[in-house]
Design a protein around this motif. Sequence first.
Motif, short mmCIF file in Angstrom:
data_model
loop_
_atom_site.label_atom_id
_atom_site.label_comp_id
_atom_site.label_asym_id
_atom_site.label_seq_id
_atom_site.Cartn_x
_atom_site.Cartn_y
_atom_site.Cartn_z
N ASN A 515 53.46 36.09 29.12
CA ASN A 515 53.71 37.26 29.94
C ASN A 515 53.53 36.94 31.42
O ASN A 515 52.58 36.23 31.80
CB ASN A 515 52.75 38.40 29.58
N ASP A 517 53.37 39.33 34.90
CA ASP A 517 53.34 40.70 35.41
C ASP A 517 53.18 40.69 36.92
O ASP A 517 52.31 40.00 37.46
CB ASP A 517 52.19 41.49 34.78
N GLU A 519 52.77 43.44 40.11
CA GLU A 519 52.43 44.84 40.37
C GLU A 519 52.47 45.08 41.87
O GLU A 519 51.74 44.43 42.63
CB GLU A 519 51.05 45.15 39.80
N ARG A 583 54.70 48.35 38.10
CA ARG A 583 54.48 47.08 37.39
C ARG A 583 55.79 46.57 36.82
O ARG A 583 56.51 47.28 36.11
CB ARG A 583 53.46 47.27 36.27
N HIS A 585 57.21 43.78 34.35
CA HIS A 585 56.79 42.87 33.28
C HIS A 585 57.96 41.97 32.87
O HIS A 585 59.09 42.43 32.71
CB HIS A 585 56.30 43.65 32.06
N ASP A 587 58.88 38.93 29.99
CA ASP A 587 58.53 38.12 28.83
C ASP A 587 58.72 36.65 29.19
O ASP A 587 59.72 36.28 29.82
CB ASP A 587 59.42 38.46 27.63
#
Length: 588
Positions: A515, A517, A519, A583, A585, A587
């Motif tokens: 992951n 991420d 933000e 946020r 995200h 993969d």
Amino acid sequence: MARPFRLQLPALPRFKRPPELLYAADERPPAPTLAGLALQHVATALALVAYVLAAARIGGLDAATTQAMVTASILGMAVSTFLQSWGGRLGSGMLVIHMPDPLLVVLSGMLAAQHGLGGLVLIGLVNGLVALGAGSIVPRLRTILPPTVAGIIVCVAGLSLVEPALRHVTGLEADGLRTADVLIGAATLATIIGLSIWGSQRGKLSALLGGLLAGLAVSALTGQLHGWEALADAPLLGLPHPPMPVFDIDAGILLAVAVLSLMTQLDVFGCVVLMHKMNESDWRRPDMRMVSGGMRACGLGNLVGACLGALPNAASSANIALAHISRSTSRWIGLLTALLLALVAFLPQASLALTLIPTAVIGAIEIYAAAYLIVSGIELIASRALDSRGIFMIGLSFVLGMGVILMPELAARAPESLRFVVGNGIIVAGLSAIGLNLLFRLGISRQARQSLEDADGAAEPIQRVVDFVEAHGAAWSARRDVVRRAAQAALEAAEAIQGGGRRLRGIRGSFDEYNLDIELLHDGPELELGAHAGHAPADLLDVDETAFQHALDQALSGISGIMLRSLADRLQSGRRDGLTYLRLHFDH
């Protein structure tokens, strides 16, 4: 009516099938095609039995003992190959064919000279136990075995093949440049390349076999086929005879065997990763369960071979090159190859005939394997974003690995107990890559935050957002395509936030192997991420200025939402600690 019996293999992870493959991992080719492909793999693996013969010559073994060693080694190869292709907990489920381990040729020959085949029993046991141990530990070592480390090992393995391949194909290893060997090698390599590039589907499947036949034809025309009269003296059927084990072996030698065995598992790691990558068009990272099963298959095959006095086996990069040529990675090919290898082990005449293939033909196959491994290693390395840490880790590992290949006298200055380790470029490059990766990762947090409170103007915070994503993506060795997509999404989000009268306050990032991420922190209301762009342009002509501006803002935010949803795998917004966050995200 009874249903016909169909062998069910353990399930593999779901792959996104590459369109260029003719037969992927779980696909069963038609019987004639399956037999042809398996025979090519058998011929390639058995040609590498030359390593066993080299160890027997070093040990001064007689013909009968040499034959017993060959039989035991082929059986060990067959067991490992079968387990690799079968999959489950005891194999990778990939088309990984095994060959005699070239790292242990000299050491095995020396012990065979002192103790006969009984001296090889303990070597095989240590080798197998180390492989089983590595197979249990490797799934926990994802952070120290990223794709860049695998790429270095694979690439240096290819580079290490260049010198011996050129010697074999030119005859320089024997008595100077031999024109006949050059012609044989050129004919073999040209046929392999020609069939694999311009041949029909059937031609691509049989490219290596065509190259072997072309090389043998030129060898016959130039009078370079020798030793075939020995076939008449070979027995028709040979059974393995377990030797009496010898356990009185120096502990330093066993330690060297353990270290070399661990390095062999790095090679298995690289081979399984390559086969996985060939079967997955959306390849992202090594599947550690498959790698672990691949190491267990190697270990179990070596334990079986050890009981019979075999030279330990390892994964064959030449057979991986063959899978690339034929564009066929079906594990059914591996299962049939293993059964044919086991059959050949009991037919000394068949195994001996294949070991008589001229050296120049083997050299041409090694050249193709070297080219394939070098390019595959570069692809693995280039799949991850790099900062200065990654650049130095890769560069220094190549320098050290190639240093001992180009300057073998460096190893001569090492203590005798370590010469087997420091004298092998693949081992040195692999250990250097692992060690430097761990060293350079010290102090690298997988979470980061940067304040944008002191940014002036509209452009500066937006550029700092992009720089943050690119810099930390490289420091975390995230996939290059994911970092590029994250930077583009962060840029779009930052522009939408700033353009709506809001102000960026900070940015946060976090990463693990699965992951990524990002933000964005800002003041004001949440960014509207509708899937539509508001009013159509024609409608805006009939409204007043205030309604026009409101509709235009809605349209622009809708466009930003559409773009962000196409770039990020998941979006989430909310409020926390007095600030609004968005946020993004991805993969990984």
